[in-house]
Enzyme design. Structure first.
Site, short mmCIF file in Angstrom:
data_model
loop_
_atom_site.label_atom_id
_atom_site.label_comp_id
_atom_site.label_asym_id
_atom_site.label_seq_id
_atom_site.Cartn_x
_atom_site.Cartn_y
_atom_site.Cartn_z
CG ASN A 105 -3.27 -2.73 7.47
OD1 ASN A 105 -3.24 -2.26 6.32
ND2 ASN A 105 -4.27 -3.48 7.90
NE ARG B 218 -5.86 -12.70 5.25
CZ ARG B 218 -6.68 -11.65 5.36
NH1 ARG B 218 -6.66 -10.68 4.45
NH2 ARG B 218 -7.49 -11.55 6.37
CE LYS C 157 -3.71 -2.39 2.62
NZ LYS C 157 -4.52 -2.30 3.87
CE1 TYR D 133 -9.04 -3.20 1.15
CE2 TYR D 133 -8.39 -1.17 0.04
CZ TYR D 133 -8.07 -2.29 0.79
OH TYR D 133 -6.77 -2.51 1.18
P1 IDP Z 1 -7.40 -7.21 6.02
O1 IDP Z 1 -6.61 -6.24 5.18
O2 IDP Z 1 -6.60 -7.72 7.18
O3 IDP Z 1 -8.05 -8.31 5.22
P2 IDP Z 1 -10.09 -6.04 6.27
O4 IDP Z 1 -10.95 -6.24 7.46
O5 IDP Z 1 -10.45 -6.76 5.01
O6 IDP Z 1 -8.59 -6.37 6.71
O7 IDP Z 1 -10.04 -4.48 5.98
C1 IDP Z 1 -9.42 -3.99 4.81
C2 IDP Z 1 -8.51 -2.85 5.18
O8 IDP Z 1 -9.30 -1.78 5.67
C3 IDP Z 1 -7.51 -3.15 6.30
O9 IDP Z 1 -6.32 -3.75 5.85
C4 IDP Z 1 -7.26 -1.77 6.86
O10 IDP Z 1 -6.27 -1.07 6.10
C5 IDP Z 1 -8.59 -1.08 6.67
N1 IDP Z 1 -9.37 -1.13 7.91
C6 IDP Z 1 -10.10 -2.17 8.39
N2 IDP Z 1 -10.69 -1.84 9.57
C7 IDP Z 1 -10.34 -0.57 9.81
C8 IDP Z 1 -10.63 0.35 10.89
O11 IDP Z 1 -11.33 0.03 11.84
N3 IDP Z 1 -10.06 1.59 10.79
C9 IDP Z 1 -9.26 1.96 9.76
N4 IDP Z 1 -8.96 1.15 8.74
C10 IDP Z 1 -9.49 -0.10 8.75
MG MG Z 2 -9.62 -8.23 3.80
#
Ligand code: IDP
Ligand code: MG
Length: 158
Positions: free
Chosen positions: A121, A85, A9, A49
């Site tokens: 992240n 993952r 990212k 997304y």
């Molecule tokens: P993942 O990337 O671990 O699969 P997902 O739940 O699919 O996580 O969410 C996609 C992305 O959205 C996450 O990697 C993160 O960057 C962002 N995200 C998810 N939850 C939050 C939140 O509560 N606050 C801010 N960003 C979030």
């Molecule tokens: Mg995801």
């Protein structure tokens, strides 16, 4: 061989971590079969997304992923979706003893070693083999995927 989509990212690119992160996947034994630096169009971000549309963090997530270039790649290997993952770690990089482990990133994972917040992240990785197929097709044209025989394959695959 199973394929999975990985996005380094904008924070990974801006922080100069792309080489280090690709190295982690290579060391794991995963094979890069497609790779490109690109700016993410708004429509692609929203489609990618789509499952999160309507969540409070969705607008910020789209802004984040479109704010600066990403490195998109396809990694291949046995159980590559699970393996990637696992190497990436759970969504939230910071957690305590009472939090459920699966949602959080352990030390030794990319997010556990390099990140502090869910919204920064560093890496996206497909979450199921079915989504891997869909996401690879969303981000790459068929001719951009380059299957190749690696001389070390026999030392990685039994
Ligand atoms: P993942 O990337 O671990 O699969 P997902 O739940 O699919 O996580 O969410 C996609 C992305 O959205 C996450 O990697 C993160 O960057 C962002 N995200 C998810 N939850 C939050 C939140 O509560 N606050 C801010 N960003 C979030
Ligand atoms: Mg995801």
């Amino acid at each position: 061989m199973e394929q999975t989509l990985v996005l380094l990212k904008p924070d990974a690119v801006q922080r100069g971590l792309t080489g280090e992160l690709i190295t982690r996947f290579e060391r794991r034994g995963l094979k890069v079969v497609a790779l490109k630096l690109m700016r993410v169009p708004d429509a692609l971000a929203r489609q990618h997304y789509g499952e999160h549309e309507g969540r409070p963090f969705f607008p910020g997530l789209v802004e984040y992923i479109t704010s600066s270039p990403v490195v998109a790649m396809v990694l291949a290997g046995p159980q590559s979706v699970k393996a990637v993952r696992q190497t990436v770690g759970g969504t939230d990089p910071v957690w305590g003893p009472d939090d459920p482990a699966a949602k959080f990133a352990l030390p030794g994972t990319i997010r556990g070693d390099f990140a502090l917040m869910k919204g920064r992240n560093l890496v996206h990785a497909s979450d199921t083999p079915e989504n891997g197929v869909k996401e690879v097709a969303l981000w790459f044209r068929p001719e951009e995927i380059v299957p190749w025989a690696r001389d070390t394959d026999r030392w990685l695959y039994e």
